[in-house]
Design an enzyme around this catalytic site. Structure first.
Site, PDB file in Angstrom:
ATOM      1  N   HIS A  97       0.647  11.452  -6.405  1.00 53.47           N
ATOM      2  CA  HIS A  97      -0.070  11.295  -5.193  1.00 53.47           C
ATOM      3  C   HIS A  97       1.221  11.476  -4.267  1.00 53.47           C
ATOM      4  O   HIS A  97       1.262  12.433  -3.361  1.00 53.47           O
ATOM      5  CB  HIS A  97      -0.937  10.509  -4.895  1.00 53.47           C
ATOM      6  N   GLU A  98       1.883  10.344  -4.320  1.00 47.42           N
ATOM      7  CA  GLU A  98       3.079  10.278  -3.429  1.00 47.42           C
ATOM      8  C   GLU A  98       3.979  11.444  -3.366  1.00 47.42           C
ATOM      9  O   GLU A  98       4.334  11.645  -2.234  1.00 47.42           O
ATOM     10  CB  GLU A  98       3.698   8.871  -3.457  1.00 47.42           C
ATOM     11  N   HIS A 149       3.125  14.259  -1.229  1.00 49.49           N
ATOM     12  CA  HIS A 149       3.490  14.087   0.207  1.00 49.49           C
ATOM     13  C   HIS A 149       5.044  14.475   0.058  1.00 49.49           C
ATOM     14  O   HIS A 149       5.442  15.508   1.193  1.00 49.49           O
ATOM     15  CB  HIS A 149       3.307  12.728   0.687  1.00 49.49           C
ATOM     16  N   HIS A 172      -6.534   1.243   5.479  1.00 50.98           N
ATOM     17  CA  HIS A 172      -6.703   2.170   6.604  1.00 50.98           C
ATOM     18  C   HIS A 172      -7.383   2.036   8.052  1.00 50.98           C
ATOM     19  O   HIS A 172      -7.403   2.527   9.021  1.00 50.98           O
ATOM     20  CB  HIS A 172      -7.196   3.374   5.991  1.00 50.98           C
ATOM     21  N   TYR A 202      -9.178  12.002   2.863  1.00 52.35           N
ATOM     22  CA  TYR A 202      -9.107  11.700   1.391  1.00 52.35           C
ATOM     23  C   TYR A 202     -10.464  12.428   0.987  1.00 52.35           C
ATOM     24  O   TYR A 202     -10.363  12.767  -0.397  1.00 52.35           O
ATOM     25  CB  TYR A 202      -9.143  10.181   1.080  1.00 52.35           C
ATOM     26  N   HIS A 205       0.944  -1.171   0.003  1.00 51.19           N
ATOM     27  CA  HIS A 205       0.018  -0.025  -0.019  1.00 51.19           C
ATOM     28  C   HIS A 205       0.797   1.319   0.026  1.00 51.19           C
ATOM     29  O   HIS A 205       1.847   1.310   0.859  1.00 51.19           O
ATOM     30  CB  HIS A 205      -0.895  -0.147   1.322  1.00 51.19           C
ATOM     31  N   ALA A 206       0.779   2.052  -0.999  1.00 54.52           N
ATOM     32  CA  ALA A 206       1.537   3.139  -1.263  1.00 54.52           C
ATOM     33  C   ALA A 206       1.550   4.223   0.035  1.00 54.52           C
ATOM     34  O   ALA A 206       0.497   4.527   0.520  1.00 54.52           O
ATOM     35  CB  ALA A 206       1.477   3.938  -2.440  1.00 54.52           C
ATOM     36  N   GLU A 264      -3.140  15.162   1.374  1.00 55.32           N
ATOM     37  CA  GLU A 264      -3.458  14.252   0.574  1.00 55.32           C
ATOM     38  C   GLU A 264      -3.984  14.840  -0.957  1.00 55.32           C
ATOM     39  O   GLU A 264      -3.885  14.148  -1.961  1.00 55.32           O
ATOM     40  CB  GLU A 264      -4.729  13.495   0.963  1.00 55.32           C
TER      41      GLU A 264
HETATM   42  O1  X8Z Z   1      -3.983   5.305   0.944  1.00 56.35           O
HETATM   43  C1  X8Z Z   1      -3.903   6.250  -0.288  1.00 56.35           C
HETATM   44  C2  X8Z Z   1      -2.568   6.769  -0.800  1.00 56.35           C
HETATM   45  C3  X8Z Z   1      -1.625   6.893   0.346  1.00 56.35           C
HETATM   46  S1  X8Z Z   1      -1.867   7.948   1.463  1.00 56.35           S
HETATM   47  C4  X8Z Z   1      -2.161   5.767  -1.688  1.00 56.35           C
HETATM   48  N1  X8Z Z   1      -5.201   6.495  -0.663  1.00 56.35           N
HETATM   49  C5  X8Z Z   1      -6.557   6.114  -0.194  1.00 56.35           C
HETATM   50  C6  X8Z Z   1      -6.745   4.765  -0.508  1.00 56.35           C
HETATM   51  O2  X8Z Z   1      -5.991   3.945  -1.305  1.00 56.35           O
HETATM   52  O3  X8Z Z   1      -7.926   4.082   0.018  1.00 56.35           O
HETATM   53  C7  X8Z Z   1      -5.328   7.453  -2.022  1.00 56.35           C
HETATM   54  C8  X8Z Z   1      -6.807   7.718  -2.192  1.00 56.35           C
HETATM   55  C9  X8Z Z   1      -7.425   6.903  -1.356  1.00 56.35           C
HETATM   56 ZN    ZN Z   2      -1.650  10.038   0.368  1.00 54.78          ZN
END
Ligand code: X8Z
Ligand code: ZN
Length: 383
Positions: A153-154, A157, A281, A291, A123-124, A181
């Site tokens: 996106h990354e 950050h 998450h 987000y 997970h990024a 974000e």
């Molecule tokens: O978790 C993330 C990023 C890392 S902060 C890849 N995002 C959420 C997800 O994947 O659920 C970006 C969009 C929503």
């Molecule tokens: Zn992010």
């Protein structure tokens, strides 16, 4: 902001965009029902989560071909372009870095490149190891358009972290967590066909006829996400407050999925199952409203930056690539870190002190009109 005011602010923003979401849900459901049959997708009910092309049904761009407006083909597929050129993972990150430097921002430090390379949880995420310039991203990159966007996106950050690194330690964070974000996504919104031509990935820009297709692709990602972005913390807050007891965890989850997204479970779920746990998450304890806010803020930043640099065409064709005034505004916002209340940071970049979801409506206006036409005669909503 007191917690109740925060929840009310989120509701206010959601109310602004809900009509657009409902129209998208209605159209997507009708097309999926035609494709899979009414026994799989009930044309009057929530859409079963397994036909939306994403593990969590949080973003639907993978079913673009099934719901796309006819005769509005953008004529290119970024995934195909990247793959056919043999683009590497590192080259994708270099391209994204090139966007940030085109705005007048610094190059990433050497350590970013030498220390980012190892097997990791996929997970990024993005990390600032020393509260200084040792920034790294943690990501398993596939060569496709979705990951190209996630790289931006990354790096958003990373650039935010670099931007506030001279602040006192307590202020080394974004104005609120939605800003962190949003930053990279603002850049990704500028990855337009024109930009792809500029960097040599595309030979020529598609004509204006392609806009509906481009907007649909984007809406399946960004508009579809909104209720999902909102409901995760609705569920979590109810769990933490005790309003939802453990024996109702899964039922409460699916009830929120139904209420906000109009998405249902593909098969019967019980309290033997714990579906929220499949979302990174939730066990990871990462707040999620960030987000939702980021999806509102990124369109507001995009619209207002485009306006500030004198752009006048359709918002989905605006790119801030190479524009130092846009870069200056973003850099000023990032350099503030958390040292000022977030409305100050928003004002530095956009001139406005309030979050405003009308930018999403402006961006998608032509698509919204088309959806209304498609939905004529359809019974929208779900029960
Ligand atoms: O978790 C993330 C990023 C890392 S902060 C890849 N995002 C959420 C997800 O994947 O659920 C970006 C969009 C929503
Ligand atoms: Zn992010």
């Amino acid at each position: 902001m007191p917690p109740d005011d925060f929840a009310a602010e989120v509701d206010r923003l959601w109310d602004q965009v809900k009509p657009l979401y409902d129209d998208l849900q209605c159209h997507v459901r009708a097309e999926l029902s035609d494709h899979h049959g009414a026994d799989v997708v009930d044309p009057a009910g929530p859409i079963p989560a397994h036909v939306l092309g994403n593990m969590w049904a949080q973003s639907w761009s993978n079913i673009y071909d099934l719901v796309a407006p006819p005769a509005a083909d953008p004529g290119y597929d970024l995934t195909e372009i990247l793959q056919s050129r043999g683009t590497s993972e590192v080259e994708m990150v270099e391209m994204a870095e090139g966007f940030f430097t085109s705005l007048g921002m610094e190059s990433l430090p050497d350590t970013f490149w030498t220390r980012s390379d190892r097997e990791v949880v996929c997970h990024a995420s993005a990390w600032q190891l020393d509260l200084d310039e040792d920034v790294r991203i943690k990501m398993c990159i596939d060569i496709n358009a979705e990951d190209f966007s996630t790289i931006h996106h990354e790096l958003g950050h990373s650039y935010y972290q670099l931007g506030y690194r001279d602040r006192a330690p307590l202020f080394r964070d974004s104005a609120n967590d939605g800003f962190h974000e949003a930053l990279g996504d603002v850049i990704a919104l500028s990855v337009t066909p024109g930009y792809l031509v500029d960097i040599g990935l595309l030979d020529e820009e598609p004509s204006a006829d392609a806009d509906l297709g481009l907007l649909m692709r984007m809406a399946l990602d960004k508009v579809a996400f909104l209720p999902f972005g909102l409901l995760i913390d609705r569920w979590r807050w109810a769990v933490f407050s005790g309003d939802v007891p453990p024996e109702e965890y899964n039922a409460a989850w699916w009830s929120l999925r139904d209420q906000y997204q109009g998405v249902g479970a593909p098969s019967e779920r019980t309290e033997e199952h714990f579906d929220p746990g499949a979302k990174y998450h939730v066990p990871g304890n990462t707040p999620y409203t960030r987000y939702f806010l980021a999806h509102i803020l990124q369109f507001q930043l995009h619209r207002d930056l485009c306006e500030a640099i004198g752009y006048e065409g359709p918002l989905n064709r605006c790119s801030i690539y190479g524009n130092e005034e846009a870069g200056r505004r973003l850099s000023e916002m990032m350099a503030m870190g958390l040292s000022r209340p977030w409305p100050d940071a928003l004002e530095a970049a956009t001139g406005s002190r309030e979050m405003d979801a009308t930018a999403i409506l402006d961006y998608f206006a032509p698509l919204a009109e088309w959806l209304k036409e498609q939905n004529e005669g359809r019974a929208c909503g779900w029960s």
